[in-house]
Scaffold this motif. Structure first.
Motif, PDB file in Angstrom:
ATOM      1  N   UNK A  47       0.830  -1.206   0.000  1.00  0.00           N
ATOM      2  CA  UNK A  47       0.000   0.000   0.000  1.00  0.00           C
ATOM      3  C   UNK A  47       0.860   1.250   0.000  1.00  0.00           C
ATOM      4  N   UNK A  48       1.927   1.232   0.785  1.00  0.00           N
ATOM      5  CA  UNK A  48       2.832   2.384   0.833  1.00  0.00           C
ATOM      6  C   UNK A  48       3.506   2.604  -0.507  1.00  0.00           C
ATOM      7  N   UNK A  49       4.033   1.532  -1.101  1.00  0.00           N
ATOM      8  CA  UNK A  49       4.714   1.681  -2.394  1.00  0.00           C
ATOM      9  C   UNK A  49       3.747   2.071  -3.510  1.00  0.00           C
ATOM     10  N   UNK A  50       2.549   1.551  -3.494  1.00  0.00           N
ATOM     11  CA  UNK A  50       1.567   1.929  -4.517  1.00  0.00           C
ATOM     12  C   UNK A  50       1.212   3.407  -4.408  1.00  0.00           C
ATOM     13  N   UNK A  71       3.219  17.336   4.100  1.00  0.00           N
ATOM     14  CA  UNK A  71       1.805  17.710   4.126  1.00  0.00           C
ATOM     15  C   UNK A  71       0.920  16.802   3.265  1.00  0.00           C
ATOM     16  N   UNK A  72       1.444  15.649   2.861  1.00  0.00           N
ATOM     17  CA  UNK A  72       0.675  14.732   2.013  1.00  0.00           C
ATOM     18  C   UNK A  72      -0.570  14.253   2.748  1.00  0.00           C
ATOM     19  N   UNK A  73      -1.677  14.327   2.067  1.00  0.00           N
ATOM     20  CA  UNK A  73      -2.928  13.884   2.685  1.00  0.00           C
ATOM     21  C   UNK A  73      -3.840  13.202   1.683  1.00  0.00           C
ATOM     22  N   UNK A  74      -4.136  13.884   0.588  1.00  0.00           N
ATOM     23  CA  UNK A  74      -5.232  13.445  -0.280  1.00  0.00           C
ATOM     24  C   UNK A  74      -5.007  12.084  -0.915  1.00  0.00           C
ATOM     25  N   UNK A  75      -3.813  11.817  -1.440  1.00  0.00           N
ATOM     26  CA  UNK A  75      -3.589  10.516  -2.073  1.00  0.00           C
ATOM     27  C   UNK A  75      -3.680   9.390  -1.050  1.00  0.00           C
ATOM     28  N   UNK A  76      -3.062   9.583   0.106  1.00  0.00           N
ATOM     29  CA  UNK A  76      -3.105   8.544   1.135  1.00  0.00           C
ATOM     30  C   UNK A  76      -4.526   8.340   1.653  1.00  0.00           C
ATOM     31  N   UNK A 108      -3.238  -1.367   9.175  1.00  0.00           N
ATOM     32  CA  UNK A 108      -2.479  -1.166  10.419  1.00  0.00           C
ATOM     33  C   UNK A 108      -1.745   0.166  10.449  1.00  0.00           C
ATOM     34  N   UNK A 109      -2.364   1.217   9.937  1.00  0.00           N
ATOM     35  CA  UNK A 109      -1.803   2.570   9.929  1.00  0.00           C
ATOM     36  C   UNK A 109      -0.450   2.663   9.225  1.00  0.00           C
ATOM     37  N   UNK A 110      -0.199   1.820   8.253  1.00  0.00           N
ATOM     38  CA  UNK A 110       1.095   1.820   7.570  1.00  0.00           C
ATOM     39  C   UNK A 110       1.262   3.006   6.625  1.00  0.00           C
ATOM     40  N   UNK A 111       0.164   3.617   6.206  1.00  0.00           N
ATOM     41  CA  UNK A 111       0.257   4.787   5.334  1.00  0.00           C
ATOM     42  C   UNK A 111      -0.336   6.027   5.989  1.00  0.00           C
ATOM     43  N   UNK A 112      -0.349   6.057   7.296  1.00  0.00           N
ATOM     44  CA  UNK A 112      -0.871   7.215   8.031  1.00  0.00           C
ATOM     45  C   UNK A 112       0.142   8.349   7.965  1.00  0.00           C
ATOM     46  N   UNK A 161      -3.328  12.204  10.578  1.00  0.00           N
ATOM     47  CA  UNK A 161      -3.474  12.078  12.027  1.00  0.00           C
ATOM     48  C   UNK A 161      -4.175  13.306  12.607  1.00  0.00           C
ATOM     49  N   UNK A 162      -3.787  14.484  12.113  1.00  0.00           N
ATOM     50  CA  UNK A 162      -4.445  15.717  12.545  1.00  0.00           C
ATOM     51  C   UNK A 162      -5.922  15.688  12.164  1.00  0.00           C
ATOM     52  N   UNK A 163      -6.206  15.229  10.959  1.00  0.00           N
ATOM     53  CA  UNK A 163      -7.591  15.110  10.493  1.00  0.00           C
ATOM     54  C   UNK A 163      -8.381  14.149  11.392  1.00  0.00           C
TER      55      UNK A 163
END
Length: 144
Positions: free
Chosen positions: A8-11, A79-84, A93-97, A102-104
């Motif tokens: 998921x992270x690499x994708x 500041x990455x948010x939208x793609x993740x 398991x929060x691997x791409x958090x 987290x703030x959201x």
């Protein structure tokens, strides 16, 4: 493909690189076009080779553009948010958090704790100021 944390992270990283690579290529191309051709011609007439021209003319004159692209990259990755959020919502398991996700989550999703979200936002702001100021030092001209 998004089932395991590693995949998921690499994708998501591949999607982000694909999305922004054209933007950074355009910025670098504009920086290259801003270098006067007379400098290259004079260096060739003086007998400079390709590597010497790159090291002595292209790289120093591209330094502001490179630093600006690095600042954009680092700031954008923090500041990455939208793609993740769209692809994985934090992933298995929060691997791409991300920090912004987290703030959201603290502010709107599960925790409903606006105070903690505001505090985390200020910490991210302070980190960005420190990181960007360090990167801006790289843009200074040390020949004075």
């Amino acid at each position: 493909m998004l089932a395991t944390g590693q995949s998921a992270l690499w994708a998501t990283i591949i999607v982000i690189v694909w999305r922004f690579s054209g933007y950074y290529m355009l910025l670098m191309m504009i920086g290259l076009q801003a270098i006067p051709g007379d400098l290259y011609e004079a260096a060739r007439m003086d007998g400079a080779g390709t590597w010497r021209i790159f090291r002595s003319i292209t790289l120093p004159l591209m330094k502001p553009t490179i630093v600006m692209c690095l600042i954009y990259c680092v700031t954008g990755s923090i500041l990455a948010f939208d793609q993740f959020f769209i692809l994985t919502k934090g992933g298995p398991n929060n691997s791409t958090m991300t920090v912004v996700q987290l703030i959201y989550n603290f502010a709107f999703d599960s925790k409903k704790d606006l105070g903690m979200a505001a505090a985390l936002s200020l910490i991210v702001l302070a980190a960005l100021v420190v990181i960007n100021s360090i990167q801006m030092r790289g843009m200074r001209d040390n020949t004075k």
